[in-house]
Motif scaffolding. Structure first.
Motif, short mmCIF file in Angstrom:
data_model
loop_
_atom_site.label_atom_id
_atom_site.label_comp_id
_atom_site.label_asym_id
_atom_site.label_seq_id
_atom_site.Cartn_x
_atom_site.Cartn_y
_atom_site.Cartn_z
N ALA A 23 0.95 -1.10 -0.14
CA ALA A 23 -0.01 0.02 -0.06
C ALA A 23 0.81 1.34 -0.16
O ALA A 23 1.90 1.24 0.73
CB ALA A 23 -0.89 -0.04 1.35
N CYS A 24 0.34 2.40 -0.82
CA CYS A 24 1.02 3.72 -0.67
C CYS A 24 0.27 4.25 0.39
O CYS A 24 -0.91 4.50 0.41
CB CYS A 24 0.69 4.31 -1.93
N ILE A 25 1.10 4.61 1.67
CA ILE A 25 0.47 5.29 2.46
C ILE A 25 0.87 6.50 2.78
O ILE A 25 0.15 7.12 3.70
CB ILE A 25 1.07 4.48 3.97
N ASP A 26 1.62 7.20 2.12
CA ASP A 26 1.57 8.80 1.80
C ASP A 26 2.41 8.90 0.72
O ASP A 26 3.07 8.53 0.12
CB ASP A 26 2.51 9.10 3.15
N GLY A 27 1.85 10.43 0.22
CA GLY A 27 2.34 10.88 -0.88
C GLY A 27 2.18 10.34 -2.11
O GLY A 27 2.83 10.70 -3.32
N VAL A 28 0.82 9.73 -2.35
CA VAL A 28 0.32 9.53 -3.66
C VAL A 28 0.40 10.29 -4.77
O VAL A 28 0.66 9.82 -5.93
CB VAL A 28 -1.01 8.64 -3.66
N SER A 65 2.51 12.89 -4.79
CA SER A 65 3.45 13.87 -4.98
C SER A 65 4.83 13.55 -5.35
O SER A 65 4.72 12.07 -5.74
CB SER A 65 4.10 14.08 -3.12
N GLU A 66 5.93 14.00 -5.43
CA GLU A 66 7.00 13.48 -6.17
C GLU A 66 7.51 12.31 -5.38
O GLU A 66 7.96 11.29 -5.93
CB GLU A 66 8.27 14.66 -6.26
N TYR A 67 7.45 12.28 -4.04
CA TYR A 67 7.92 11.24 -3.29
C TYR A 67 6.79 10.54 -2.29
O TYR A 67 6.03 11.16 -2.28
CB TYR A 67 8.87 11.71 -2.39
N SER A 68 6.88 9.05 -2.58
CA SER A 68 5.79 8.65 -1.90
C SER A 68 6.49 7.41 -1.02
O SER A 68 7.65 7.08 -0.94
CB SER A 68 5.07 7.78 -2.95
N LEU A 69 5.63 7.01 0.19
CA LEU A 69 6.00 6.09 1.16
C LEU A 69 4.97 4.85 0.92
O LEU A 69 3.76 5.15 0.90
CB LEU A 69 5.94 6.56 2.53
N TRP A 70 5.90 3.59 0.84
CA TRP A 70 4.99 2.60 0.75
C TRP A 70 5.33 1.45 1.66
O TRP A 70 6.28 1.54 2.10
CB TRP A 70 5.39 1.89 -0.79
N VAL A 71 4.37 0.66 1.88
CA VAL A 71 4.61 -0.72 2.84
C VAL A 71 4.36 -2.12 2.35
O VAL A 71 3.39 -1.98 1.47
CB VAL A 71 3.92 -0.34 4.24
N TYR A 72 5.02 -2.78 2.49
CA TYR A 72 5.00 -4.32 2.23
C TYR A 72 4.60 -5.13 3.31
O TYR A 72 5.66 -5.35 4.35
CB TYR A 72 6.04 -4.70 1.43
N SER A 73 3.68 -5.93 3.45
CA SER A 73 3.34 -6.73 4.63
C SER A 73 3.43 -8.23 4.01
O SER A 73 2.37 -8.64 3.19
CB SER A 73 2.06 -6.37 5.37
N PRO A 74 4.02 -9.20 4.82
CA PRO A 74 3.77 -10.68 4.25
C PRO A 74 2.36 -11.04 4.79
O PRO A 74 2.11 -10.78 5.74
CB PRO A 74 5.04 -11.31 5.17
N ILE A 75 1.68 -11.87 3.87
CA ILE A 75 0.58 -12.28 4.28
C ILE A 75 0.08 -13.57 3.83
O ILE A 75 1.06 -14.28 3.30
CB ILE A 75 -0.82 -11.24 3.80
N SER A 76 -0.67 -14.53 4.60
CA SER A 76 -0.98 -15.94 4.13
C SER A 76 -1.82 -15.76 2.89
O SER A 76 -2.34 -15.02 2.57
CB SER A 76 -1.51 -16.55 5.44
N TRP A 77 -1.91 -17.23 2.44
CA TRP A 77 -2.65 -17.55 1.28
C TRP A 77 -4.17 -16.95 1.66
O TRP A 77 -4.92 -16.41 0.78
CB TRP A 77 -2.80 -19.00 0.85
N SER A 78 -4.68 -17.49 2.87
CA SER A 78 -5.94 -17.29 3.26
C SER A 78 -6.26 -15.69 3.28
O SER A 78 -7.37 -15.15 3.02
CB SER A 78 -6.37 -18.08 4.49
N GLU A 79 -5.40 -14.84 3.73
CA GLU A 79 -5.47 -13.36 3.97
C GLU A 79 -5.41 -12.88 2.46
O GLU A 79 -6.32 -12.13 2.22
CB GLU A 79 -4.25 -12.86 4.65
N ALA A 80 -4.75 -13.47 1.55
CA ALA A 80 -4.78 -12.87 0.45
C ALA A 80 -6.25 -13.07 -0.30
O ALA A 80 -6.77 -12.23 -1.11
CB ALA A 80 -3.84 -13.50 -0.73
N ARG A 81 -6.86 -14.50 0.08
CA ARG A 81 -8.09 -14.83 -0.60
C ARG A 81 -9.08 -13.72 -0.01
O ARG A 81 -10.01 -13.41 -0.85
CB ARG A 81 -8.37 -16.11 -0.33
N GLN A 82 -8.93 -13.62 1.25
CA GLN A 82 -9.88 -12.45 2.01
C GLN A 82 -9.89 -11.14 1.36
O GLN A 82 -10.87 -10.52 1.27
CB GLN A 82 -9.48 -12.57 3.34
N LEU A 83 -8.83 -10.71 0.90
CA LEU A 83 -8.50 -9.43 0.50
C LEU A 83 -9.39 -9.38 -0.83
O LEU A 83 -9.86 -8.34 -1.29
CB LEU A 83 -6.98 -9.04 0.07
N ARG A 84 -9.46 -10.58 -1.67
CA ARG A 84 -10.01 -10.45 -3.02
C ARG A 84 -11.53 -10.25 -2.67
O ARG A 84 -12.20 -9.83 -3.62
CB ARG A 84 -9.74 -11.70 -3.60
#
Length: 150
Positions: free
Chosen positions: A49-54, A56-75
């Motif tokens: 997710a882009c959590i700041d600066g979408v 702007s010239e500079y932006s801040l992104w985060v990456y979180s490891p998730i499980s297969w079931s969490e990936a399915r739930q996001l869908r």
């Protein structure tokens, strides 16, 4: 512990390396700003997710490891339920925070962990991540300044 995502400097935050591909886009603002990535040759999933600066010239992104079931739930989730679930994916997990620029892609990466409860509308994660990135860049710059050059 889940495997950390491989990120390449200069890559786009939504396509951070050749070893991952986006399998689900969850939000878009000129570019994908939230989604699910999957490693190509192993069953590892990551929420990004882009959590700041979408916009702007500079932006801040985060990456979180998730499980297969969490990936399915996001869908499957939508609107407020989706936003609340996304927040849960960012607490008490080893996050990789990335500073990116429009022209240069990923410029800097640092590990961050949030242990306090978050609300969707709170910018605390962005503030914590920016502070961590700033401290690390200053420390690296200080170390370079102290180096003896012949």
């Amino acid at each position: 512990m889940k495997e950390r995502i491989a990120l390449q400097l200069g890559a786009s935050p939504w396509q951070p390396s050749r070893s991952v591909r986006m399998i689900r886009e969850l939000n878009f603002y000129d570019v994908p700003t939230e989604g699910v990535l999957r490693r190509r040759f192993s069953p590892s999933y990551y929420f990004f997710a882009c959590i700041d600066g979408v916009a702007s010239e500079y932006s801040l992104w985060v990456y979180s490891p998730i499980s297969w079931s969490e990936a399915r739930q996001l869908r499957r989730l939508e609107t407020a339920k989706l936003r609340n679930f996304e927040v849960e994916l960012l607490v008490n997990r080893p996050l990789l925070a990335v500073v990116a620029s429009e022209q240069g892609g990923i410029l800097h990466r640092v590990q961050v962990q949030v242990t306090e409860p978050l609300k969707v509308e709170e910018p605390r994660l962005a503030k914590t991540a920016w502070e961590t990135v700033t401290q690390e860049i200053k420390a690296e710059a200080g170390a370079i300044e102290r180096m003896a050059f012949c």
